[in-house]
Design an enzyme around this catalytic site. Structure first.
Site, PDB file in Angstrom:
ATOM      1  N   ASN A 165       1.596  38.312 -37.050  1.00 40.10           N
ATOM      2  CA  ASN A 165       1.955  36.899 -37.247  1.00 40.10           C
ATOM      3  C   ASN A 165       2.723  36.782 -38.554  1.00 40.10           C
ATOM      4  O   ASN A 165       2.442  37.501 -39.508  1.00 40.10           O
ATOM      5  CB  ASN A 165       0.678  36.046 -37.299  1.00 40.10           C
ATOM      6  CG  ASN A 165       0.990  34.558 -37.209  1.00 40.10           C
ATOM      7  OD1 ASN A 165       1.343  34.053 -36.150  1.00 40.10           O
ATOM      8  ND2 ASN A 165       0.877  33.859 -38.328  1.00 40.10           N
ATOM      9  N   VAL A 185       5.427  32.237 -30.046  1.00 35.31           N
ATOM     10  CA  VAL A 185       5.677  31.362 -31.203  1.00 35.31           C
ATOM     11  C   VAL A 185       6.330  30.068 -30.726  1.00 35.31           C
ATOM     12  O   VAL A 185       6.628  29.913 -29.540  1.00 35.31           O
ATOM     13  CB  VAL A 185       6.549  32.046 -32.289  1.00 35.31           C
ATOM     14  CG1 VAL A 185       5.923  33.341 -32.753  1.00 35.31           C
ATOM     15  CG2 VAL A 185       7.970  32.265 -31.813  1.00 35.31           C
ATOM     16  N   SER A 217       0.877  29.642 -17.787  1.00 39.81           N
ATOM     17  CA  SER A 217       0.232  28.344 -17.558  1.00 39.81           C
ATOM     18  C   SER A 217      -1.274  28.457 -17.643  1.00 39.81           C
ATOM     19  O   SER A 217      -1.849  29.502 -17.352  1.00 39.81           O
ATOM     20  CB  SER A 217       0.613  27.787 -16.188  1.00 39.81           C
ATOM     21  OG  SER A 217      -0.074  26.567 -15.987  1.00 39.81           O
ATOM     22  N   LYS A 274       8.247  28.174 -14.013  1.00 39.72           N
ATOM     23  CA  LYS A 274       7.241  27.532 -14.891  1.00 39.72           C
ATOM     24  C   LYS A 274       7.626  26.075 -15.167  1.00 39.72           C
ATOM     25  O   LYS A 274       6.773  25.182 -15.193  1.00 39.72           O
ATOM     26  CB  LYS A 274       7.104  28.312 -16.203  1.00 39.72           C
ATOM     27  CG  LYS A 274       6.226  27.621 -17.269  1.00 39.72           C
ATOM     28  CD  LYS A 274       4.790  27.518 -16.811  1.00 39.72           C
ATOM     29  CE  LYS A 274       3.783  26.819 -17.679  1.00 39.72           C
ATOM     30  NZ  LYS A 274       4.049  26.219 -18.906  1.00 39.72           N
ATOM     31  N   HIS A 283       6.795  24.100 -12.146  1.00 41.35           N
ATOM     32  CA  HIS A 283       5.333  23.977 -12.138  1.00 41.35           C
ATOM     33  C   HIS A 283       4.915  22.784 -12.993  1.00 41.35           C
ATOM     34  O   HIS A 283       4.108  21.946 -12.585  1.00 41.35           O
ATOM     35  CB  HIS A 283       4.696  25.270 -12.671  1.00 41.35           C
ATOM     36  CG  HIS A 283       3.265  25.107 -13.111  1.00 41.35           C
ATOM     37  ND1 HIS A 283       2.921  24.510 -14.305  1.00 41.35           N
ATOM     38  CD2 HIS A 283       2.094  25.445 -12.526  1.00 41.35           C
ATOM     39  CE1 HIS A 283       1.601  24.477 -14.425  1.00 41.35           C
ATOM     40  NE2 HIS A 283       1.078  25.049 -13.360  1.00 41.35           N
ATOM     41  N   ASN A 284       5.464  22.685 -14.193  1.00 37.35           N
ATOM     42  CA  ASN A 284       5.103  21.583 -15.080  1.00 37.35           C
ATOM     43  C   ASN A 284       5.548  20.238 -14.515  1.00 37.35           C
ATOM     44  O   ASN A 284       4.843  19.241 -14.643  1.00 37.35           O
ATOM     45  CB  ASN A 284       5.710  21.792 -16.476  1.00 37.35           C
ATOM     46  CG  ASN A 284       4.960  22.844 -17.271  1.00 37.35           C
ATOM     47  OD1 ASN A 284       4.321  23.727 -16.701  1.00 37.35           O
ATOM     48  ND2 ASN A 284       5.032  22.770 -18.589  1.00 37.35           N
ATOM     49  N   GLU A 291       3.145  19.242 -12.004  1.00 37.94           N
ATOM     50  CA  GLU A 291       1.944  18.809 -12.743  1.00 37.94           C
ATOM     51  C   GLU A 291       2.081  17.327 -13.154  1.00 37.94           C
ATOM     52  O   GLU A 291       1.140  16.544 -13.020  1.00 37.94           O
ATOM     53  CB  GLU A 291       1.799  19.720 -13.970  1.00 37.94           C
ATOM     54  CG  GLU A 291       0.666  19.404 -14.911  1.00 37.94           C
ATOM     55  CD  GLU A 291       0.723  20.334 -16.142  1.00 37.94           C
ATOM     56  OE1 GLU A 291       0.892  21.558 -15.960  1.00 37.94           O
ATOM     57  OE2 GLU A 291       0.601  19.829 -17.268  1.00 37.94           O
TER      58      GLU A 291
END
Ligand code: NDP
Length: 480
Positions: free
Chosen positions: A32, A74, A128, A182, A185-186, A189
């Protein structure tokens, strides 16, 4: 070098993903930017598996076995670009850089091209399931080359959620395909959540039910074909009591929904592809409306005309109406998924990806926010080819809507007559009826376009493009 996988970025998502990897026998290099986060992970969870902490990115890269594989978790945007470049500088050809953040798929396409030019692999991987999923099993949507999947596949399979015995990960397609899926997918959602919210509103304001009663209804609905994570947590949210006031917590939460942009991307992309994703779009717009504080406050002062926003349902018919809402929710949900999959199919065509829609439905069955029992049926529909043109034509879903549609119409009509907003229910129903229409009023629009812009039109009785000299009555049409 001892680590078979590395994680860069050890905030909530990265540290949980690193722990999940370590829990499943991987030796995990961790790094990190600020060392405190690395230290915290090792101090608090170092005994859960094999971690190799590093203070510099060079040390981190040196601790990885070849082909070196590193997952970046990040902040999306410029920080992700910065870390990708640092890693690429320290790595060698054949190594694999994975971006597990919520990156925009066009960025992923660009980055993949740049990194490939340097001889490395770049994988944009949708993750996810939030923090909990990252720790205990997310749904994973990796893009990138087949070659990178050979190395990455077994590692991702080791940490993914398991649904019906299968890990919730599949190689989605080249470059930006994983982040595209993805993103959709959101978007789905958003639609799922909006449909649930409209159901709640009809029961709460419309039928005067309190939060706990509605929570009980959702608990029952979770035992039906609506069984899903979002319905389950809705029941729990509605049963939550506020410690400070003793009221239902939902009643003291400000009615303004936030968003971080993936729903907006889904709709923007759908607009560019000319794919109607009405359920998702209305869900994003509804969040927008909830945030229009000034206009909403002014509307209260101005007492805009309209019915009282209570449903005129006799108490003897109440249970039947709640059942109607359940059917409306289910039918609208099917439409939202059909539209989402249409967008994936159109995206695949536009960007040259070979995406297996059945596999996408399968990996959404576990780990992710939209996990739901009905995804079994969705995957079967794509697998069998029944949903090749649209999910709405697969017999299971065609029958489900046929059974639900009377209820759906009653709910939308009653809501409109009583002044209650149901943007996602109503627009999904309009989409469905639009699709069913033998003839759409688009003929008139095309006539208007030809009138003001000489855009020409096709005729139903002969091939070709035609233009009419509209302003001069009696003049014959001409072929363009
Ligand atoms: P954040 O998005 O809050 O990002 C914090 C991390 O980014 C820290 O490790 C921070 O390092 C690092 N960072 C920020 N700027 C830089 C920089 N310029 N150079 C190097 N490192 C930098 O963390 P989350 O864990 O919430 O999310 C990580 C990613 O996962 C995001 O892309 C997010 O969109 C995505 N994601 C999040 C989900 C969630 O539920 N939260 C779900 C799925 C994906 P430092 O400690 O040194 O500041």
């Amino acid at each position: 070098a001892t680590a078979n996988i590395g994680v860069v970025g050890l905030a909530a998502m990265g540290s949980n993903l690193a722990r999940n990897l370590a829990h499943h026998g991987n030796t995990v290099a961790v790094y990190n930017r600020h060392y405190e986060r690395t230290e915290k992970l090792i101090n608090e969870h170092g005994n859960e598996g094999k971690f190799v902490p590093s203070k510099t990115i060079e040390e981190f890269v040196a601790s990885l076995k070849r082909p070196r594989t590193a997952i970046i978790m990040v902040k999306a945007g410029a920080p992700t670009d910065a870390v990708i470049n640092e890693l690429a500088d320290a790595m060698e050809p054949g190594d694999i850089i994975v971006d597990g953040g919520n990156s925009y798929f066009e960025d992923t396409i660009r980055r993949e091209k740049e990194i490939r030019a340097r001889g490395l692999h770049f994988v944009g991987c949708g993750v996810s399931g939030g923090e909990e999923g990252a720790l205990n099993g997310p749904s994973l949507m990796p893009g990138g080359t087949e070659e990178s999947w050979k190395t990455l596949g077994p590692i991702l399979k080791s940490i993914a959620a398991i649904a019906e015995g299968e890990p919730c990960v599949t190689h989605i397609g080249e470059n930006g395909a994983g982040h595209f899926v993805k993103m959709v997918h959101n978007g789905i959602e958003y639609a799922d959540m909006q449909l649930i919210a409209e159901s709640y509103d009809l029961m709460h304001r419309g039928l005067g039910m309190d939060a706990a009663e509605i929570g009980d209804v959702f608990e029952e609905w979770n035992k039906t074909e609506l069984n899903s994570y979002l319905i389950e947590i809705t029941a729990e949210v509605l049963h939550q009591v506020d410690a400070k006031t003793g009221k239902a917590l939902v009643d003291v939460i400000v009615d303004r929904a936030g968003m971080k942009g993936t729903g907006t991307w889904t709709v923007q992309t759908a607009l560019s592809l000319a794919i109607p994703v009405t359920g998702i779009a209305e869900a994003v717009f509804a969040r927008g409306l909830s945030g229009m504080t000034e206009q909403r406050a002014e509307a209260q002062k101005q007492h805009l005309a309209g019915p009282e926003q209570k449903l005129d349902v006799a108490s003897a018919e109440r249970a039947a109406f709640i059942e109607d809402i359940r059917h409306a929710l289910y039918a609208s949900k099917i439409v939202a998924y059909a539209q989402g999959f249409d967008e994936i199919q159109a995206g695949a065509k536009e960007y040259g990806w070979n995406i297996d829609l059945a596999a996408v439905a399968r990996i959404w069955r576990g780990g992710c926010i939209i996990r739901a029992q009905f995804l079994n049926r969705v995957s079967e529909a794509f697998e069998s080819g029944e949903a090749d043109i649209s999910l709405l034509f697969a017999p299971y879903f065609k029958d489900a809507i046929a059974k639900a549609q009377d209820s759906w119409r009653r709910v939308v009509a009653k809501a409109a007559l009583n002044g209650m907003p149901t943007p996602a229910f109503a627009s999904s129903l309009s989409y469905y009826d639009g699709l069913r229409s033998d003839r759409l009023p688009a003929a008139l629009i095309q006539g208007q376009r030809d009138y003001f812009g000489a855009h020409t039109y096709g005729r139903i009785d002969q091939p070709g493009a035609f233009h009419t000299l509209w302003a001069e009555p009696g003049r014959p049409e001409i072929t363009a």
